[in-house]
Design a protein around this motif. Structure first.
Motif, PDB file in Angstrom:
ATOM      1  N   GLY A 157       0.783  -1.222   0.000  1.00 11.80           N
ATOM      2  CA  GLY A 157       0.000   0.000   0.000  1.00 11.80           C
ATOM      3  C   GLY A 157       0.822   1.283   0.000  1.00 11.80           C
ATOM      4  N   ARG A 158       2.121   1.160  -0.357  1.00 10.96           N
ATOM      5  CA  ARG A 158       2.992   2.348  -0.310  1.00 10.96           C
ATOM      6  C   ARG A 158       4.110   2.211  -1.332  1.00 10.96           C
ATOM      7  N   ASP A 159       4.282   3.237  -2.158  1.00 10.79           N
ATOM      8  CA  ASP A 159       5.317   3.228  -3.188  1.00 10.79           C
ATOM      9  C   ASP A 159       6.674   3.553  -2.554  1.00 10.79           C
ATOM     10  N   ARG A 160       7.596   2.581  -2.596  1.00 12.70           N
ATOM     11  CA  ARG A 160       8.918   2.768  -1.986  1.00 12.70           C
ATOM     12  C   ARG A 160      10.016   2.959  -3.028  1.00 12.70           C
ATOM     13  N   THR A 161       9.634   3.311  -4.255  1.00 13.91           N
ATOM     14  CA  THR A 161      10.610   3.451  -5.329  1.00 13.91           C
ATOM     15  C   THR A 161      11.708   4.446  -4.974  1.00 13.91           C
ATOM     16  N   LYS A 162      11.327   5.636  -4.520  1.00 15.71           N
ATOM     17  CA  LYS A 162      12.301   6.680  -4.216  1.00 15.71           C
ATOM     18  C   LYS A 162      13.245   6.252  -3.093  1.00 15.71           C
ATOM     19  N   LYS A 163      12.689   5.645  -2.053  1.00 13.53           N
ATOM     20  CA  LYS A 163      13.506   5.225  -0.907  1.00 13.53           C
ATOM     21  C   LYS A 163      14.518   4.162  -1.312  1.00 13.53           C
ATOM     22  N   ILE A 164      14.075   3.187  -2.120  1.00 14.86           N
ATOM     23  CA  ILE A 164      14.980   2.113  -2.554  1.00 14.86           C
ATOM     24  C   ILE A 164      16.047   2.666  -3.486  1.00 14.86           C
ATOM     25  N   ALA A 165      15.658   3.557  -4.396  1.00  9.98           N
ATOM     26  CA  ALA A 165      16.626   4.162  -5.319  1.00  9.98           C
ATOM     27  C   ALA A 165      17.692   4.941  -4.570  1.00  9.98           C
ATOM     28  N   GLN A 166      17.305   5.684  -3.557  1.00 12.89           N
ATOM     29  CA  GLN A 166      18.267   6.455  -2.769  1.00 12.89           C
ATOM     30  C   GLN A 166      19.221   5.539  -2.004  1.00 12.89           C
ATOM     31  N   ALA A 167      18.671   4.458  -1.443  1.00 12.14           N
ATOM     32  CA  ALA A 167      19.518   3.523  -0.693  1.00 12.14           C
ATOM     33  C   ALA A 167      20.513   2.826  -1.618  1.00 12.14           C
ATOM     34  N   ALA A 168      20.076   2.463  -2.822  1.00 15.40           N
ATOM     35  CA  ALA A 168      20.962   1.799  -3.782  1.00 15.40           C
ATOM     36  C   ALA A 168      22.066   2.745  -4.249  1.00 15.40           C
ATOM     37  N   ALA A 169      21.698   4.003  -4.491  1.00 13.87           N
ATOM     38  CA  ALA A 169      22.680   4.983  -4.959  1.00 13.87           C
ATOM     39  C   ALA A 169      23.756   5.259  -3.917  1.00 13.87           C
ATOM     40  N   ALA A 170      23.444   5.046  -2.647  1.00 14.42           N
ATOM     41  CA  ALA A 170      24.392   5.306  -1.570  1.00 14.42           C
ATOM     42  C   ALA A 170      25.423   4.190  -1.415  1.00 14.42           C
ATOM     43  N   VAL A 171      25.207   3.077  -2.088  1.00 15.84           N
ATOM     44  CA  VAL A 171      26.132   1.945  -1.999  1.00 15.84           C
ATOM     45  C   VAL A 171      27.165   2.061  -3.117  1.00 15.84           C
ATOM     46  N   GLN A 172      28.419   1.870  -2.770  1.00 16.87           N
ATOM     47  CA  GLN A 172      29.479   1.938  -3.774  1.00 16.87           C
ATOM     48  C   GLN A 172      29.530   0.597  -4.497  1.00 16.87           C
ATOM     49  N   ALA A 173      28.748   0.487  -5.580  1.00 14.04           N
ATOM     50  CA  ALA A 173      28.657  -0.757  -6.327  1.00 14.04           C
ATOM     51  C   ALA A 173      29.689  -0.782  -7.452  1.00 14.04           C
ATOM     52  N   ASP A 174      30.123  -1.988  -7.849  1.00 11.72           N
ATOM     53  CA  ASP A 174      31.121  -2.112  -8.917  1.00 11.72           C
ATOM     54  C   ASP A 174      30.471  -2.256 -10.290  1.00 11.72           C
ATOM     55  N   GLY A 175      29.141  -2.245 -10.343  1.00  8.92           N
ATOM     56  CA  GLY A 175      28.440  -2.371 -11.616  1.00  8.92           C
ATOM     57  C   GLY A 175      27.329  -1.344 -11.734  1.00  8.92           C
ATOM     58  N   ASN A 176      26.572  -1.445 -12.800  1.00 11.16           N
ATOM     59  CA  ASN A 176      25.470  -0.522 -13.041  1.00 11.16           C
ATOM     60  C   ASN A 176      24.280  -0.833 -12.137  1.00 11.16           C
ATOM     61  N   ILE A 177      23.537   0.207 -11.774  1.00 13.16           N
ATOM     62  CA  ILE A 177      22.323   0.060 -10.967  1.00 13.16           C
ATOM     63  C   ILE A 177      21.137   0.531 -11.797  1.00 13.16           C
ATOM     64  N   THR A 178      20.118  -0.330 -11.895  1.00 13.16           N
ATOM     65  CA  THR A 178      18.906   0.009 -12.640  1.00 13.16           C
ATOM     66  C   THR A 178      17.706  -0.102 -11.712  1.00 13.16           C
ATOM     67  N   ILE A 179      16.867   0.908 -11.723  1.00  7.87           N
ATOM     68  CA  ILE A 179      15.622   0.903 -10.954  1.00  7.87           C
ATOM     69  C   ILE A 179      14.471   0.806 -11.948  1.00  7.87           C
ATOM     70  N   TYR A 180      13.647  -0.236 -11.822  1.00  2.31           N
ATOM     71  CA  TYR A 180      12.502  -0.371 -12.728  1.00  2.31           C
ATOM     72  C   TYR A 180      11.228  -0.560 -11.913  1.00  2.31           C
ATOM     73  N   THR A 181      10.240   0.297 -12.169  1.00  2.93           N
ATOM     74  CA  THR A 181       8.955   0.210 -11.488  1.00  2.93           C
ATOM     75  C   THR A 181       7.954  -0.486 -12.400  1.00  2.93           C
ATOM     76  N   ALA A 182       7.429  -1.622 -11.947  1.00  2.00           N
ATOM     77  CA  ALA A 182       6.478  -2.391 -12.755  1.00  2.00           C
ATOM     78  C   ALA A 182       5.197  -1.590 -12.959  1.00  2.00           C
ATOM     79  N   LYS A 183       4.681  -1.637 -14.182  1.00  2.00           N
ATOM     80  CA  LYS A 183       3.511  -0.826 -14.530  1.00  2.00           C
ATOM     81  C   LYS A 183       2.195  -1.590 -14.411  1.00  2.00           C
ATOM     82  N   ALA A 184       2.258  -2.918 -14.467  1.00  2.00           N
ATOM     83  CA  ALA A 184       1.051  -3.747 -14.415  1.00  2.00           C
ATOM     84  C   ALA A 184       1.478  -5.182 -14.162  1.00  2.00           C
ATOM     85  N   PRO A 185       0.547  -6.055 -13.735  1.00  2.00           N
ATOM     86  CA  PRO A 185       0.896  -7.474 -13.580  1.00  2.00           C
ATOM     87  C   PRO A 185       1.476  -8.048 -14.877  1.00  2.00           C
TER      88      PRO A 185
END
Length: 310
Positions: free
Chosen positions: A14-42
């Motif tokens: 019941g709550r969109d956490r896209t922004k929170k997850i994207a911010q948390a992922a961006a704060a991690v020093q990852a060695d590869g690319n990070i992609t955020i995808y929000t599903a639009k429908a089942p």
């Protein structure tokens, strides 16, 4: 180098956490690319994961951010892609999150994006479900037909009501289903051999379990192990409403085996099939799919499953 793909169900919990997850992922020093995808429908999530993995050059981790249904879509996308360098993580933002109950790791640790991105992978079995029409679906946790599939189908109507969460929707759907006929007629094959001799022709339900829990915390298959190369087949004959009411508490706790006696079959199998004159509603990780004579096969150690860093 490992890429990281976050598949987010914005409606989960019941709550969109896209922004929170994207911010948390961006704060991690990852060695590869990070992609955020929000599903639009089942179905959109599995489509995107499949396409992304088919085009991937580097190893990639897919994080299902939602409930068990989102986890199922991500697993389906991985399976269809054929990518052998993909792993699957689960960041639970739904209300059930039943698959994680099979782990001795607090659910809260799976919610930590940093720990998931830095975590390791373990081997996990997967259930492949095919039918006479050629459809192929995978199931990470539990596949079932009968009473509980009808409950699962009915829960969505209650989810649309104000202030009703996933767990409450399951309970309301269960109560409503009790006023319907409880029996379901089908034949079950375990590793190719018919079972159920001595039971009635009608059954309450049948399930093939990789994990232990489903339906918002019911410990349906207490002896399941997610990496043993088997699924646990459980077949229960039709019960009276009074017997069902007496059983429900023990079923939730996973202590019902000794109470069933000859009214239940429990086996560890590598494959099972459910034969019926009509198409069956199959409950796969809390999602309903209509299938004809579904055949379930365990795929040992198919998934590389991500667990959080210690």
């Amino acid at each position: 180098m490992t890429d990281h793909l976050f598949l987010i169900n914005p409606a989960a919990g019941g709550r969109d956490r896209t922004k929170k997850i994207a911010q948390a992922a961006a704060a991690v020093q990852a060695d590869g690319n990070i992609t955020i995808y929000t599903a639009k429908a089942p179905g959109d999530g599995e489509r995107y994961v499949c396409e992304r993995l088919r085009a991937a050059q580097a190893p990639i981790r897919v994080y299902a951010c939602g409930g068990d249904g989102t986890l199922n879509e991500a697993a389906q996308g991985i399976y269809l892609s054929g990518n052998k360098n993909a792993s699957l993580g689960f960041i639970p933002t739904g209300t059930g999150n039943d698959f994680l109950r099979s782990f001795r790791i607090p659910e809260s640790r799976f919610r930590c994006v940093r720990d998931m991105m830095r975590g390791k992978t373990i081997s996990c079995d997967l259930i492949l479900v095919t039918d006479d029409n050629g459809a192929e679906r995978v199931c990470v946790n539990i596949a079932s037909a009968g009473f509980d599939a009808e409950v699962c189908r009915g829960k969505d109507a209650f989810r649309r009501l104000p202030l009703v969460n996933g767990g409450t929707a399951y309970k309301l759907s269960t109560a409503r289903q009790l006023f319907h006929h409880l029996g379901h007629t089908f034949t079950v094959l375990a590793d190719g051999e018919p079972i159920g001799a001595g039971l009635k022709d009608e059954y309450l339900f049948v399930l093939g379990a990789n994990g232990k829990y489903y339906g918002g915390g019911f410990k349906a298959s207490p002896e399941s192990v997610i990496d043993d190369g088997f699924m646990n087949l459980i077949l229960i004959e039709t019960l009276s409403r009074a017997a069902f009411a007496r059983l429900v508490g023990k079923y939730r706790k996973g202590t019902y085996f000794e109470k069933m006696g000859g009214r239940m079959v429990h086996r560890r199998v590598r494959s099972m099939q459910i034969l019926s004159d009509e198409a069956l509603d199959m409950n796969l990780d809390g999602e309903i799919f209509s299938m004809r004579n579904p055949h379930l096969t365990i795929l040992p150690s198919f998934l590389k499953f991500v667990i959080p860093a210690e």
